[in-house]
Structure formats: structure tokens, C-alpha cells
Scaffold this active site. Structure first.
Site, PDB file in Angstrom:
ATOM      1  N   HIS A  63     -45.667  72.398 -17.237  1.00  0.00           N
ATOM      2  CA  HIS A  63     -46.892  72.224 -16.452  1.00  0.00           C
ATOM      3  C   HIS A  63     -47.976  71.469 -17.202  1.00  0.00           C
ATOM      4  O   HIS A  63     -49.038  71.196 -16.629  1.00  0.00           O
ATOM      5  CB  HIS A  63     -47.442  73.589 -16.040  1.00  0.00           C
ATOM      6  CG  HIS A  63     -48.024  74.358 -17.186  1.00  0.00           C
ATOM      7  ND1 HIS A  63     -47.253  74.889 -18.197  1.00  0.00           N
ATOM      8  CD2 HIS A  63     -49.315  74.641 -17.510  1.00  0.00           C
ATOM      9  CE1 HIS A  63     -48.043  75.481 -19.079  1.00  0.00           C
ATOM     10  NE2 HIS A  63     -49.289  75.359 -18.685  1.00  0.00           N
ATOM     11  N   HIS A  78     -52.865  68.631 -17.255  1.00  0.00           N
ATOM     12  CA  HIS A  78     -52.498  69.973 -16.796  1.00  0.00           C
ATOM     13  C   HIS A  78     -52.160  69.869 -15.313  1.00  0.00           C
ATOM     14  O   HIS A  78     -53.023  69.571 -14.490  1.00  0.00           O
ATOM     15  CB  HIS A  78     -53.650  70.950 -17.025  1.00  0.00           C
ATOM     16  CG  HIS A  78     -53.233  72.390 -17.024  1.00  0.00           C
ATOM     17  ND1 HIS A  78     -52.982  73.083 -15.867  1.00  0.00           N
ATOM     18  CD2 HIS A  78     -53.016  73.262 -18.036  1.00  0.00           C
ATOM     19  CE1 HIS A  78     -52.643  74.326 -16.166  1.00  0.00           C
ATOM     20  NE2 HIS A  78     -52.644  74.457 -17.484  1.00  0.00           N
TER      21      HIS A  78
END
Length: 663
Positions: A63, A78
Site C-alpha cells: 500500500h 500512500h
């Protein structure tokens, strides 16, 4: 490390709507804890490099991707919010650690539909994680616009580096966390002191043979470690979002025989569940909420503590000069100096609107405008007269109050601002947002404060004022104890305004005010408390703030002491209030009188009885005020503060912020 000025263009890593970090619904990003940057609400899942550089980090759950440019700028991508628990399933990573990439090169593919189906936001954040260290300034393009992947969206300027900083003498491995892992292992007592190791969502959890062998002080100070705690038979090293990578590095050096995958999976599941549901209990929830309010207030005030302290000292000097007839209150010199000393307090709602909005994720400019509305001259003028303070807004009865130098109302507005802005973005078309959302948000928030918050505060403060007057009529000593203990708490929530008209009326009609003498010692108590922090702390920055705040409080301005130190370390404020209560008791017992709208230590001329001079009342002032100073300083010095609170406060804040968002 040789520093130089660098300028870097940052491009959009994905197509979608460009957003400021303050609009991201994740406090780690919206509050700037990770660094400066921006967000994009993606319209497709193709992720490209926002800068040219080297891939330095790929999260095990895919992620997050880290890059580093040739001039030392570290950039974190992110992908989504709270997506760690998805285990990397929605992501396809197209690069490897150490890969050299150019801006616009494809890095990953996000399954937007899969992430949304799991109930997670898909917002992509681009953050410069070393922006604070290198003084980077980020200049973002016009917000709330649609961009394509690879479009230029920001310019970053600041200090770069020709070379990496020197590593510690014992250099271990080439991985990003190898050195940290080595230092942690070494200071927990080495592999021979470790039984096993697991981790949760933010912490390494060691089962040690002998915890006393571990060098906690050294581990706590390691770069990459937030704190060290002990519990459940575990020696817990708080890492934060990078815990998975640090754990892998530690196990890589210890050996797989020290791991326990089943226990780790259970710990991750338990802490993830705990972080995503309320777990405080009734009174715990109240305490947590109160702490949150105080935290926002102190954080919002921190940027202006220095100028508030300086302004307070200037106002104190002016009070002394006018009190001794050295300077006339009608002179041009006084007018200019008083404006300089008073401006920060008068315009405090505007300043706090901006700083609180940045902390709470609202629009800083809009909230500054709302602060301007609260101190608009016509509103301030109307609030100061009984005949005009009661108005009707579209038929709704509204009582106006003076919001100059107030804190709580604008904080409420800043908190509501994030929700109002989110609602408006849902109902206002994209092409109309830049014009209509700011003015509608300012309108809604101003009305809420003026029509809702203001009258409620007025009603509560009037009730408190009536109660306090009744107590004083019954017993001045008891009244002094109650007012002394509670007044500064009333100041925090803006509930003290009910007492001010009573003081003014007493001085105007009777020529004196017993009540103002009691209010005066509360300033001294807060100053004494922060003076104790100055005397006891070894932290250079805290000592500097504390001394300035103490002098300001002794000059009659307690905001720097309250918001800069005492409320930040709550036990300091509690003991200061206890000292203040006993000071108020002494003031009431001695029936100390005040003859002018002045107080604290700098306001001593206001305690000299007109026509009598220095006599019993002035001696009562000396006993009550310097007695309060001594009591408050000693109580805080002995029971209210230690430098351990400084470290604990920083660590707790970071840990709470990290665990509240489940990485």
C-alpha cells in the site's frame, strides 16, 4: 552533509481530483505528521512516479512506495487509507527495491473497485517525508481541479544534500532498517536475551529472558523508535507504520527460529480491531474527548505563544508606566505601543482560525475569515452595549458577545469546518466550488457560532457569575477558594466573560472590586506554575517558553502559560489550580481590595488604597499574591512536573496518532 538549494517539480502520480493534505480523512496525513504533500482522489488505478529517483521502500502490504531523488528528497506514495488489513490484494507492484525510475514511469496498479468494496477510501497521498529536516516548501497548483497522471501539480524548494548523512560507526547491512534492527537487538541484550519476537500494528513485542538487561534509554533515543513500553510480559518497542519492515529486518538478523507467525497474526488482528472501535468506556470517552479539545487548543496556540508572551510583557510594562504616571494613556506613544501589545489578543480569533483549521483539516483561509466576522467592529460594538447586544437573525433571538481574545468558539468552528466543507463538496458542482464553497462555509460557520455557540456560552457564564456572586456574599473566603480554583478553567472555555462586567461595574460604581483581587491571584498562580517548570526542566526549548510565559503571566496575560505549557502537561495545570484556590482563600480571608482594572504582580499600584496610600490592603496584596506565587511554584515543582513528562507527552502523542489510523 553539504547543503544546497534545490527545486523539484512533482507530478501527479494518478489521474483524479487534486486535494490539499488537510482534506484527507486521516490525521497522520491531514495534520502533516508525515510531512508536506498533497492528495488525489483517483479516477483510475494507474500509479506513476511523481519524481525521478530510486525506489527505497515497498511496503509488505503493497500500500506504500518510497522514492528518493538524486538531491535527497524522500517521497512517499500512500495508496488508499486503512488498507493494510487488505494484505496487498488490491495492488500490483511493477517495480522492485533499488529500481531507478523517471517521473511518469508506471509503478503500480490499484484495484479501485476492490478497495471501495472493502469499505476503504482510495485517496492517494504524495508526501515529502523529510520536508521538515530539509526545510522544503511545497507550492501546490490550484486545488480541487482534475489532473491527469504525469501532470505537473507542485513545485518544491528547499535544502538538498550531495551525500547521505554519515552512518553510525557500526554499519550493518544495506537495507533501510538493517541498522535500526541491529541497534535494537544489541540494546535489548543481544540474541542471547531474546526468547521470541512478534509484532502488532505499531510495535515490536519482545519476550526477553531478562528485561533489566535491556538499555531502554538508548532504544528510546534511536532514530525510528517512538517509545518503549512494558506490559503483558512483553518488552514493546513502538515503531509506528514501518513496524512490518523493521520486524522483517530484526528477524532477518536474529533468525526465523525467533518468530511466531500465529502469535503475530493474533496481535495484529487484536490491535487492528481495537484501533477501529471506541474502547474508552463512559468516563474514559469523556476524558478522551476533553483531552482532545485541550490538545487542539494547545496545538493551535503553539505558533503564537511567543508573540503572545512578548505582547503580554509589553502590556505589563505599559501598565506600570501609566500606573506611575511616567506615560499618559492619552499620548501618541502609548497609543502606538498599546496597539502593538494588544493586536495579537484582539485578532486572536483570526489567528486561531487559521492555525486550528490546519490542525483539524478545515480551510485555514475560510476559518480566518470566520474569526474576522467574530471580531467585526460593528458586532464588537453592539455586543458592548446592553441596548444593542440582543439582536434577531432571520427571526432567531441572538445575544451578541465580544469574541476578542477568545479561544473556544473559533476552535469549535474549525472542528465543524471539516464536516461542513465535506458536505458542501457533495452538493456543489465541481466547476462552482472555488467560488461558492468558501463563502457558504464562512456563512454557515459564522452563523453557528454567533447564533448557537455564543448564546450558550453567555447563558452558562451568566449562571456561573450569579452563583459566584452568591457565594461571595455568603463567604468571601469560600468564594476566593472556588473562584481561585475554577477561574482559569472558565477562561479556557470562554465562560469568564460573565464575571468581567461585574468587576467593571464594581470599580465604576464603588471605586473598588474584591472580585478582581481574586481574579488577579489566578494569573499569579499560572505564572508560578510555569516558573516551576522553568526551574525544574533541563529542556532548553521548554525553559525558554516557560520563562517568557511566566513573565507574561506576572504582567497579567496567562495565555502563553496556559496553552504553551500548563495545559500541555495537564498535571501542571491541576496543581496550579490547587495553588490558585488556596491563594483565593487567603485573598478572601484578608478581604484584599482592587481599585483599578489591573492585576497580577505588575498591577500592584491597583492595590494601593486611594487617599490612604500603602496600608493594610497593600500588605494584604503582598501576602496573598506572593503567597500564591510561592504555593503554586512549590506544588508544581514537587508534584506537578518532571522532564519524564516531556518525553512521555511526545511519545504518547505520536503513538495515539499512529494507532488511531491503524497504520
Amino acid at each position: 552533509m553539504a547543503a544546497k538549494l534545490v527545486q523539484t517539480t512533482v507530478t501527479a502520480p494518478v489521474a483524479g481530483e487534486l486535494l490539499p493534505l488537510s482534506a484527507i480523512h486521516d490525521p497522520v496525513f491531514s495534520k502533516g505528521l508525515m510531512g508536506k504533500g498533497f492528495g488525489i482522489e483517483p479516477s483510475d488505478g494507474k500509479i506513476v512516479a511523481p519524481v525521478s529517483g530510486e525506489i527505497t521502500m515497498i511496503a509488505t502490504t503493497k500500500h506504500a512506495i518510497g522514492l528518493k531523488t538524486i538531491n535527497g528528497m524522500e517521497v512517499l506514495l500512500h495508496l488508499g487509507i486503512d488498507t493494510v488489513e487488505l494484505g496487498g490484494k488490491p495492488y500490483q507492484i511493477l517495480v522492485k527495491m533499488g529500481t531507478k525510475v523517471t517521473a511518469g514511469q508506471e509503478l503500480a496498479i490499484m484495484d479501485l473497485a476492490g478497495i471501495k468494496k472493502a469499505g476503504k477510501p482510495v485517496t492517494v497521498m504524495t508526501v515529502i517525508t523529510n520536508s521538515a529536516a530539509n526545510n522544503y516548501q511545497l507550492f501546490l497548483n490550484e486545488l480541487d481541479q482534475l489532473v491527469e497522471a504525469g501532470d505537473s501539480v507542485a513545485m518544491v524548494t528547499g535544502e538538498g544534500a550531495d551525500a547521505m548523512p554519515a552512518k553510525p560507526a557500526t554499519k550493518v547491512g544495506k537495507g533501510k532498517y538493517d541498522q535500526l534492527a541491529h541497534d535494537i537487538i544489541e540494546n535489548v541484550g543481544g540474541p542471547e536475551n531474546v526468547n521470541s519476537l512478534i509484532h502488532c500494528i505499531t510495535r515490536l513485542r519482545f519476550y526477553l529472558k531478562d528485561e533489566s538487561v535491556a538499555n531502554t534509554a538508548v532504544i528510546s533515543d534511536l532514530d525510528g523508535v517512538i517509545d518503549v513500553t512494558k506490559g503483558s510480559g512483553q518488552y514493546q518497542v513502538v515503531i509506528g507504520p514501518a513496524v512490518n519492515d523493521v520486524y522483517d529486518a530484526v528477524i532477518g538478523q536474529l533468525g526465523p527460529q525467533f518468530s511466531d507467525d500465529a502469535a503475530t497474526k493474533k496481535a495484529v488482528a487484536e490491535t487492528s480491531a481495537a484501533a477501529n472501535k471506541p474502547h474508552y468506556g463512559f468516563w474514559g470517552t469523556i476524558q478522551h474527548g476533553f483531552s482532545g479539545i485541550i490538545g487542539v487548543m494547545t496545538a493551535s496556540m503553539i505558533p503564537v505563544i511567543g508573540i503572545l508572551a512578548g505582547s503580554g510583557i509589553l502590556k505589563g510594562i505599559l501598565a506600570a508606566l501609566t500606573g506611575f504616571k511616567v506615560l499618559s494613556a492619552t499620548s501618541g506613544t502609548y497609543m502606538v505601543l498599546n496597539a502593538i501589545g494588544d493586536a495579537t489578543f484582539y485578532f486572536l480569533p483570526v489567528i486561531l482560525g487559521f492555525t486550528a483549521a490546519k490542525k483539524l483539516g478545515s480551510d485555514p483561509i475560510v476559518l480566518a475569515i470566520v474569526g474576522g466576522v467574530l471580531i467585526y467592529p460593528q458586532i464588537i460594538g453592539a455586543a458592548g452595549k446592553a441596548a444593542t447586544a440582543q439582536i434577531a437573525f432571520f427571526g432567531i433571538p441572538t445575544h451578541l458577545v465580544s469574541y476578542s481574545a477568545s479561544v473556544f468558539p473559533i476552535i469549535v468552528a474549525a472542528w465543524l469546518g471539516a464536516y461542513v466543507e465535506k458536505f458542501l463538496k457533495k452538493v456543489v458542482p465541481l466547476y462552482l466550488r472555488s467560488v461558492f464553497i468558501p463563502i457558504l462555509e464562512a456563512l454557515i460557520l459564522s452563523v453557528i457560532v454567533l447564533v448557537g455557540v455564543g448564546p450558550v456560552i453567555t447563558m452558562i457564564s451568566k449562571g456561573l457569575a450569579d452563583g459566584i456572586v452568591s457565594i461571595y456574599n455568603f463567604s468571601p473566603a469560600l468564594s476566593g477558594f472556588v473562584i481561585g480554583g475554577l477561574y482559569q478553567t472558565m477562561v479556557i472555555f470562554g465562560l469568564h466573560w460573565g464575571l468581567i462586567p461585574i468587576v467593571i461595574n464594581d470599580i465604576a460604581t464603588n471605586g473598588h472590586s474584591y472580585l478582581n483581587a481574586i481574579l488577579s491571584i489566578t494569573m499569579v498562580a499560572q505564572g508560578g506554575a510555569v516558573l516551576a517548570v522553568f526551574l525544574k526542566s533541563k529542556d532548553k526549548k521548554l525553559k525558554e517558553i516557560s520563562l517568557a510565559a511566566a513573565v507574561s503571566a506576572f504582567c497579567g496575560v496567562t495565555e502563553p502559560a496556559l496553552y504553551g505549557v500548563n495545559l500541555k502537561y495537564k498535571r501542571v495545570f491541576v496543581w496550579a489550580s490547587i495553588g490558585s484556590a488556596f491563594g483565593g482563600l487567603i485573598t478572601g480571608l484578608l478581604r484584599v481590595n482592587n481599585y483599578a482594572l489591573s492585576g497580577s504582580l505588575i498591577g500592584f499600584p491597583a492595590f494601593i488604597t486611594p487617599g490612604v496610600g500603602i496600608g493594610s490592603n497593600f500588605y494584604g496584596y503582598l501576602i496573598s499574591h506572593y503567597g500564591t506565587l510561592l504555593i503554586s511554584t512549590v506544588l508544581v515543582f514537587l508534584f506537578g512536573f518532571s522532564d519524564k513528562m516531556l518525553a512521555k507527552n511526545k511519545a504518547k502523542a505520536k503513538t495515539d496518532q499512529l494507532e488511531s489510523v491503524t497504520e
